[in-house]
Design a protein around this motif. Sequence first.
Motif, PDB file in Angstrom:
ATOM      1  N   PRO A   1       6.518 -73.369 -56.014  1.00 29.47           N
ATOM      2  CA  PRO A   1       6.578 -72.091 -56.718  1.00 29.47           C
ATOM      3  C   PRO A   1       7.893 -71.390 -56.389  1.00 29.47           C
ATOM      4  O   PRO A   1       8.360 -71.436 -55.249  1.00 29.47           O
ATOM      5  CB  PRO A   1       5.374 -71.323 -56.160  1.00 29.47           C
ATOM      6  N   SER A   2       8.485 -70.780 -57.404  1.00 29.35           N
ATOM      7  CA  SER A   2       9.788 -70.145 -57.187  1.00 29.35           C
ATOM      8  C   SER A   2       9.917 -68.896 -58.036  1.00 29.35           C
ATOM      9  O   SER A   2       9.469 -68.855 -59.176  1.00 29.35           O
ATOM     10  CB  SER A   2      10.900 -71.138 -57.562  1.00 29.35           C
ATOM     11  N   TYR A   3      10.543 -67.893 -57.469  1.00 21.92           N
ATOM     12  CA  TYR A   3      10.915 -66.704 -58.230  1.00 21.92           C
ATOM     13  C   TYR A   3      12.062 -66.014 -57.506  1.00 21.92           C
ATOM     14  O   TYR A   3      11.892 -65.480 -56.406  1.00 21.92           O
ATOM     15  CB  TYR A   3       9.749 -65.740 -58.416  1.00 21.92           C
ATOM     16  N   ASN A   4      13.235 -66.068 -58.111  1.00 20.97           N
ATOM     17  CA  ASN A   4      14.434 -65.421 -57.567  1.00 20.97           C
ATOM     18  C   ASN A   4      14.739 -65.838 -56.122  1.00 20.97           C
ATOM     19  O   ASN A   4      15.000 -65.002 -55.259  1.00 20.97           O
ATOM     20  CB  ASN A   4      14.337 -63.897 -57.685  1.00 20.97           C
TER      21      ASN A   4
ATOM     22  N   ILE B   1       8.080 -77.926 -60.359  1.00 21.46           N
ATOM     23  CA  ILE B   1       8.606 -76.602 -60.043  1.00 21.46           C
ATOM     24  C   ILE B   1       8.079 -75.597 -61.060  1.00 21.46           C
ATOM     25  O   ILE B   1       8.231 -75.780 -62.270  1.00 21.46           O
ATOM     26  CB  ILE B   1      10.145 -76.611 -60.051  1.00 21.46           C
ATOM     27  N   ALA B   2       7.477 -74.550 -60.563  1.00 18.52           N
ATOM     28  CA  ALA B   2       6.991 -73.461 -61.399  1.00 18.52           C
ATOM     29  C   ALA B   2       7.811 -72.222 -61.053  1.00 18.52           C
ATOM     30  O   ALA B   2       7.703 -71.693 -59.953  1.00 18.52           O
ATOM     31  CB  ALA B   2       5.502 -73.215 -61.169  1.00 18.52           C
ATOM     32  N   ASP B   3       8.649 -71.817 -61.963  1.00 19.58           N
ATOM     33  CA  ASP B   3       9.506 -70.656 -61.732  1.00 19.58           C
ATOM     34  C   ASP B   3       8.991 -69.498 -62.584  1.00 19.58           C
ATOM     35  O   ASP B   3       8.783 -69.648 -63.783  1.00 19.58           O
ATOM     36  CB  ASP B   3      10.957 -70.975 -62.104  1.00 19.58           C
ATOM     37  N   GLY B   4       8.807 -68.374 -61.956  1.00 19.82           N
ATOM     38  CA  GLY B   4       8.225 -67.216 -62.626  1.00 19.82           C
ATOM     39  C   GLY B   4       9.178 -66.420 -63.488  1.00 19.82           C
ATOM     40  O   GLY B   4       8.920 -65.261 -63.784  1.00 19.82           O
TER      41      GLY B   4
ATOM     42  N   LEU C   1      10.758 -78.990 -64.140  1.00 22.46           N
ATOM     43  CA  LEU C   1      10.376 -77.589 -64.301  1.00 22.46           C
ATOM     44  C   LEU C   1       9.169 -77.599 -65.225  1.00 22.46           C
ATOM     45  O   LEU C   1       9.258 -78.039 -66.368  1.00 22.46           O
ATOM     46  CB  LEU C   1      11.521 -76.778 -64.911  1.00 22.46           C
ATOM     47  N   VAL C   2       8.025 -77.146 -64.733  1.00 19.57           N
ATOM     48  CA  VAL C   2       6.795 -77.233 -65.514  1.00 19.57           C
ATOM     49  C   VAL C   2       6.303 -75.887 -66.019  1.00 19.57           C
ATOM     50  O   VAL C   2       5.401 -75.837 -66.847  1.00 19.57           O
ATOM     51  CB  VAL C   2       5.671 -77.945 -64.731  1.00 19.57           C
ATOM     52  N   SER C   3       6.880 -74.809 -65.534  1.00 21.94           N
ATOM     53  CA  SER C   3       6.456 -73.487 -65.972  1.00 21.94           C
ATOM     54  C   SER C   3       7.585 -72.497 -65.741  1.00 21.94           C
ATOM     55  O   SER C   3       8.268 -72.553 -64.725  1.00 21.94           O
ATOM     56  CB  SER C   3       5.220 -73.034 -65.191  1.00 21.94           C
ATOM     57  N   SER C   4       7.770 -71.592 -66.695  1.00 18.41           N
ATOM     58  CA  SER C   4       8.809 -70.574 -66.532  1.00 18.41           C
ATOM     59  C   SER C   4       8.231 -69.167 -66.567  1.00 18.41           C
ATOM     60  O   SER C   4       8.965 -68.198 -66.680  1.00 18.41           O
ATOM     61  CB  SER C   4       9.876 -70.743 -67.617  1.00 18.41           C
TER      62      SER C   4
ATOM     63  N   ALA D   1       0.070 -68.008 -56.457  1.00 19.72           N
ATOM     64  CA  ALA D   1      -1.115 -68.851 -56.647  1.00 19.72           C
ATOM     65  C   ALA D   1      -1.177 -69.396 -58.065  1.00 19.72           C
ATOM     66  O   ALA D   1      -1.492 -70.573 -58.274  1.00 19.72           O
ATOM     67  CB  ALA D   1      -2.381 -68.065 -56.315  1.00 19.72           C
ATOM     68  N   ASP D   2      -0.852 -68.575 -59.043  1.00 19.63           N
ATOM     69  CA  ASP D   2      -0.841 -69.028 -60.432  1.00 19.63           C
ATOM     70  C   ASP D   2       0.241 -70.076 -60.655  1.00 19.63           C
ATOM     71  O   ASP D   2       0.032 -71.061 -61.367  1.00 19.63           O
ATOM     72  CB  ASP D   2      -0.637 -67.836 -61.375  1.00 19.63           C
TER      73      ASP D   2
END
Length: 119
Positions: free
Chosen positions: A8-11, A35-38, A60-63, A69-70
């Motif tokens: 999980p990644s965000y900034n 990789i799920a990046d928010g 990358l599977v989600s942006s 958790a999501d």
Amino acid sequence: MKISIAVPSYNYARFIAACLDSIRQQTYQEFEVLIADGGSNDGSLDIIDQFCATDTRFRLVSSSDEGQADAIHKAFAHATGDVLCFLNSDDCYLTSDALTLVIETFQSYQTLDVGRYAC
């Protein structure tokens, strides 16, 4: 055994390259990185794109997501591995044999039958 690793990644641009590189440097090579990046806006996606472009095991599977958790849940929805792990984008595997040790441990307990494993 294949390992699916959710990241999980965000900034986290200042950490994500070291995280992903610590996975890429593992001696056990049968893995995928999901990789799920928010929706990062700090350059994280550029770094993630570089890893995905140079190694097909990285995806990358989600942006977008509703938090860590999501993001992990969304990544695991794409998992094809036998063993599921997650590594936060500001963490690293400290040794290059971390995944090897996980696989060796699961292989030591072959009578264990729980379907997919999580570590």
